[in-house]
Write a protein that holds these residues in place. Structure first.
Motif, PDB file in Angstrom:
ATOM      1  N   GLN A  27      56.224  96.866  47.344  1.00 20.06           N
ATOM      2  CA  GLN A  27      57.105  95.791  46.876  1.00 20.06           C
ATOM      3  C   GLN A  27      56.921  95.527  45.385  1.00 20.06           C
ATOM      4  N   LYS A  30      58.557  98.332  43.543  1.00 17.08           N
ATOM      5  CA  LYS A  30      59.995  98.172  43.718  1.00 17.08           C
ATOM      6  C   LYS A  30      60.548  97.149  42.716  1.00 17.08           C
ATOM      7  N   GLU A  31      59.871  96.013  42.610  1.00 14.69           N
ATOM      8  CA  GLU A  31      60.315  94.958  41.698  1.00 14.69           C
ATOM      9  C   GLU A  31      60.204  95.373  40.233  1.00 14.69           C
TER      10      GLU A  31
END
Length: 57
Positions: A27, A30-31
């Protein structure tokens, strides 16, 4: 440069850079990079990204 996320064109080098800067999860990567946000939603690249995180902590 080898691309890890083909949907977004994110390279292995970019992912390693954000991992070394503190990203510790899929995550986080991804960000920071957009990897895993394309049409496949990370189905194609998640394993490779998680492997890069593990290998470059």
């Amino acid at each position: 440069m080898s691309k890890v996320c083909l949907c977004r064109g994110v390279t292995e080098e970019k992912i390693i850079k954000v991992v070394k800067a503190g990203a510790t999860t899929f995550q986080d990567v991804k960000e920071e990079t957009g990897a895993g946000t394309g049409g496949c939603n990370g189905d194609r690249c998640r394993y490779k990204i998680e492997s890069l995180i593990k290998d470059n902590k």
